[in-house]
Each structure stands twice: as C-alpha cells, then as structure tokens.
Scaffold this active site. Structure first.
Site, PDB file in Angstrom:
ATOM      1  N   HIS A  94      54.149  23.568  22.383  1.00  0.00           N
ATOM      2  CA  HIS A  94      55.236  23.525  21.392  1.00  0.00           C
ATOM      3  C   HIS A  94      54.944  22.511  20.284  1.00  0.00           C
ATOM      4  O   HIS A  94      55.849  21.866  19.752  1.00  0.00           O
ATOM      5  CB  HIS A  94      56.579  23.199  22.060  1.00  0.00           C
ATOM      6  CG  HIS A  94      57.042  24.238  23.027  1.00  0.00           C
ATOM      7  ND1 HIS A  94      57.738  25.359  22.648  1.00  0.00           N
ATOM      8  CD2 HIS A  94      56.888  24.337  24.372  1.00  0.00           C
ATOM      9  CE1 HIS A  94      57.999  26.098  23.706  1.00  0.00           C
ATOM     10  NE2 HIS A  94      57.477  25.509  24.769  1.00  0.00           N
ATOM     11  N   ASN A 127      63.653  29.232  25.379  1.00  0.00           N
ATOM     12  CA  ASN A 127      62.722  30.022  24.566  1.00  0.00           C
ATOM     13  C   ASN A 127      63.460  31.184  23.911  1.00  0.00           C
ATOM     14  O   ASN A 127      64.664  31.356  24.114  1.00  0.00           O
ATOM     15  CB  ASN A 127      61.581  30.573  25.434  1.00  0.00           C
ATOM     16  CG  ASN A 127      60.579  29.504  25.835  1.00  0.00           C
ATOM     17  OD1 ASN A 127      60.234  28.632  25.056  1.00  0.00           O
ATOM     18  ND2 ASN A 127      60.110  29.577  27.070  1.00  0.00           N
ATOM     19  N   TYR A 136      59.035  17.046  31.088  1.00  0.00           N
ATOM     20  CA  TYR A 136      59.397  16.874  29.686  1.00  0.00           C
ATOM     21  C   TYR A 136      59.620  15.399  29.344  1.00  0.00           C
ATOM     22  O   TYR A 136      59.082  14.886  28.364  1.00  0.00           O
ATOM     23  CB  TYR A 136      60.652  17.691  29.354  1.00  0.00           C
ATOM     24  CG  TYR A 136      60.357  19.128  28.999  1.00  0.00           C
ATOM     25  CD1 TYR A 136      59.749  19.978  29.924  1.00  0.00           C
ATOM     26  CD2 TYR A 136      60.676  19.651  27.755  1.00  0.00           C
ATOM     27  CE1 TYR A 136      59.471  21.297  29.614  1.00  0.00           C
ATOM     28  CE2 TYR A 136      60.395  20.970  27.447  1.00  0.00           C
ATOM     29  CZ  TYR A 136      59.799  21.789  28.376  1.00  0.00           C
ATOM     30  OH  TYR A 136      59.514  23.088  28.064  1.00  0.00           O
TER      31      TYR A 136
END
Length: 485
Positions: free
Chosen positions: A54, A127, A337
C-alpha cells in the site's frame, strides 16, 4: 507589509540562501556553514521507508454522518444517534507497487478510514474487494513476496504470481475479482470499499453481533479495461490522485453509503461455512445489507507527505462497542499494522497531527522515545496505579468476550459443512454477463499464458475447473491458444 524571515531549524535568521560560504571567491566551501550543512543533511533524510504494501496512496478528509438507527447492535458513541457527524480521514492505495508506481493498474485498492470519534480514533482498514487471497497471516509475507518485484529481475514476474496462486487454491475467489471488470477502478471515487474482515459489534445490553462493512460509492462503479488502463497510466501515472484532488477542489465531494451485514454471534458456529474466512463473502440473502450512514470527502490534505504518507491506520484501534473477531487474517493484522508504523514512523507516530485523536483526550503512561512531543506536566507519574490522580482503567471491555476451547497448536481453520475454496469463485463467475465472462477469461489467460512452467499452469487451471466447468474450460482454451501463437 514586511516579509517573513527565512530561518534555520533552530530559528536563527538566514543571511544568504543563494550562495554557500567559501574560502575566498571560488574557493573550497567551509565546514562552518551551518545553514548549508543543515539543509543538505535534512534533504538526505526527507524520505522515510515506504510501506511494504500500500505504498502508493492518496487521501482526503471529510465526515461520516449517521442516517439510520443501529443502537440495537452497537453502543459505539459515533453511531449513537441519527445525524451525528464524525470527522474522518480516508486513505486509498494500490497494494503491490512502490511509491512511484502508476495508479491505473490491475491491483486491489486499499480503503482505510480513520474515524476521529469522541471515544478515541477508530481505524477501519479494508480494500475495494470484499475478500482476499489468503486466510492465514502466516502466509502473508510469502504472498506479498510473490507479487512484488523479483529480487533478480527487478520486476513483477508471472511465474512468481501464478506459482503462489497455484499453491493457494483459496485465492481463486479473489483472483476472479481481480481479473474481472472491477480489477482496475477508473478512479478512487468510482469504486466500493469494504471492511473485508469480520468484526464484532456489541450493544448496550452486552449482546454480540458479527459484522461486515460495505461502503457503496454514490458516484457509481466505473472501471477501466486493460487497454484503457495502459493508456491512462502512460498519460498520467497519478491519474487517481489527480482525479480525487481536482474533484474535491472544484466542490464535487465524493461520497459512499455505509451498509453492514449483521450476524448474531450465536449463529456463527453453525453457519454453513466459516464466517471468519477472509476468502469468502456472506450471501446477502442470508444477511441482508442494513444502511448505517454516509461518508463524504470534502477537504484535501495541505501536505501529502505529512498527512497521507505519514497517516497510520491500525485495525487494533477500536472504540467501545466495536472489537475483533476470530478472523485469522484480522488477528494477524492487529499486530502487523501497528508494528509497521512503529518501524516506519517511530513509536510516537500517534502524536502526528493526522494520527492524533481530534475529539478525545489521550491519557496514558507511555513515555519518551524518538520524536516524543507530549511531555507530561511536572510531577506526573509514569506508572499505574498511583496515588497522584493519574488516569485509571474503566473496567469496561470495549467488546464482548469470545469463548475459546481446545488445545494450543497450529490448527487448520475449523471445517463447516459447506466450506470450499472454489464454490464462491464459481458463484461470482455465474453472476457475470457473457461479456464480463469473456473479459475475465482474456485477462486471466493473458497473464497465465506467460508462465514458463506447465505444471504451474495446470495447477491454476484445476482451480478454475473446480470453480465452474465452463470457467475452467474457457480459461484453458484461451491459455493454450496464446501459448501456441
């Protein structure tokens, strides 16, 4: 009107920003030129590590407004009343390519929303597809390595891409999405967003529901063919960024309607397939969409680096009334993350303006670290509990507990009566029109036919045959035709 004075990092005025200090006219430069050294040293450090995935992204600010009552399912404060508005920041992205990649490529798109709620920030990281390629996070590094640039050739290799998919039959559903008509959105404004994972909502009475999020674009879904995308990427590699920026600047504010699917927690164990499997959707006939509210983007960032590149989203940023589920991929991302942001941005990345709570105070005992900007007052204690009126725990869990049982170990996901890696891919194929099927087959064959090993091709063809006999036959015929040319 007096002009503002250019200064060094320490605030001293700069006398000359056009010429470096030298030993005489035309002589060597001087080490004592603090402004030159500071300027060059800072320039050398302007780039931070890009996201592993990303990396290429765009973002904007806006708001989320509740339009329908969902208080029977969650006690989240920002969803507590119709008309309640919450500031948001939304980051869009491509997944596989680097920061300098083009926007108009065949790739899933990230759709990450940060809600600046009165009970802290809530990050919903999803997404533009409701499913994903794998169902266990231990395979995520392998998957991404197969999709990124090859260490030897320095480019994405069909051999690597399809070899991984050949060994991951559960990817067939997402491959069908990716290679279909929605695989290349025309813009970020013209695609849907999904939470993708299964999450948990808890109401004020402690009742738990599992939930899936669907952001439906109000601009209509528009996509590009492979040929259109190649032309667009050649003319403007930043096409999606350009479109989003210019639309908001001219007052055309993109919006999405949020719907959710809700499953009473008690129904999960007996559902016909594993409801926490990220490679599957919940059919709408089983759990219909329920409208929640509207998300609107109405303000562009002032600085792309500070507010888009440094934006940090983590799925473990929950608020009361919302929590995780046993979704294995979600469980892995709860760690991964936040850890990625600590590496890229530092342990104090949550103090950056784009990441800091807007409507809630931060009260904790975290201290120091690189770039700490929230020094505590004199005498403040850095431990808990204490006798000095420091912040204390509430004793109220954010979400309902999930029952667990059995032995520790590396277990495959529990099998439900209708668990299958191919059925939903076939269902998706059969939903397509004749023209959509033809384009899907052509897209797959165009890529799969480039693979050098026949056994890898055969493994992938077996997946399409298992999804739908016609699907498999047409892909096989198209691949063979291209390889014989």
């Amino acid at each position: 009107m007096s002009k503002r004075v250019l200064t060094t990092e320490s605030g001293a005025p700069v006398a000359d920003n056009q010429n470096s200090a030298s030993a005489g006219v035309g002589g060597p430069l001087l080490l004592q030129d603090q402004h030159l050294l500071e300027k060059l040293a800072r320039f050398n450090r302007e780039r931070i590590p890009e996201r592993v995935v990303h990396a290429r992204g765009s973002g904007a600010y806006g708001y989320f407004e509740v339009t329908d009552d969902v208080t029977g399912f969650t006690h989240a404060d920002f969803l507590a009343e119709i008309g309640r508005r919450t500031e948001v920041f939304l980051r869009f992205s491509t997944v596989a390519d680097s920061l300098g990649g083009a926007d108009a490529v065949r790739d899933p798109r990230g759709f990450a929303v940060k809600f600046y709620t009165r009970e802290g920030n809530y990050d919903l990281v999803g997404n533009n597809t409701p499913v994903f390629f794998i169902k266990d996070p231990i395979k995520f590094p392998d998957f991404i390595h197969s999709q990124k640039r090859d260490p030897f050739t320095g480019r994405q290799e069909p051999d690597n891409v399809w070899d991984f998919w050949a060994h991951a039959p559960e990817a067939t559903h997402q491959v069908t999405w990716l290679m279909g008509d929605r695989g290349i959105p025309a813009s970020y404004r013209h695609m849907n967003g999904y939470g993708s994972h299964t999450y948990q909502w808890t109401n004020a009475d402690g009742e738990a529901f599992f939930v899936k999020y669907h952001f439906k674009t109000n601009q209509g879904v528009r996509s590009l063919s492979g040929e259109q995308a190649a032309e667009t990427a050649g003319k403007d590699p930043n096409s999606h960024q350009t479109d989003l920026l210019q639309a908001i600047e001219r007052g055309v504010h993109p919006s999405w309607t949020l719907h959710v699917q809700l499953m009473p927690a008690a129904e999960a164990a007996e559902y016909r397939f594993n409801p926490f499997d990220l490679t599957k959707v919940w059919p709408h006939k089983d759990y219909p969409l329920r409208r929640v509210g509207r998300l609107v983007l109405d303000r562009n960032p002032d600085n792309v680096f500070a507010e888009v590149e440094q934006a940090a989203f983590s799925p473990n940023n929950f608020v009361p009334g919302i929590g995780p589920s046993p979704d294995k991929m979600l469980q892995g991302r709860l760690f991964a993350y936040a850890d990625a942001h600590r590496y890229r941005l530092g342990v104090n990345h949550t103090q950056l303006a784009v990441n800091a709570p807007r409507a809630a105070a931060v009260e904790n005992y975290g201290r120091d670290g690189l770039m700490a900007s929230n020094p505590q007052g004199r005498g403040a204690k850095n431990y808990e509990p204490n006798s000095y009126n420091g912040p204390v725990e509430t004793g109220r869990p954010l979400s309902a507990p999930v029952a667990v049982a059995g032995y520790t170990g590396t277990h495959e996901a529990p099998q439900h009566t209708k668990d299958d890696d191919f059925f939903q891919a076939g269902e998706l194929y059969r939903l397509m029109s004749a023209e959509e099927r033809s384009r899907l087959v052509a897209n797959i064959a165009g890529s799969l036919s480039q693979v050098s090993r026949e056994d890898v091709i055969e493994k992938n063809l077996s997946h399409f045959h298992a999804a739908d006999p016609e699907y498999g036959r047409r892909v096989e015929e198209a691949v063979r035709a291209l390889r014989e040319d």
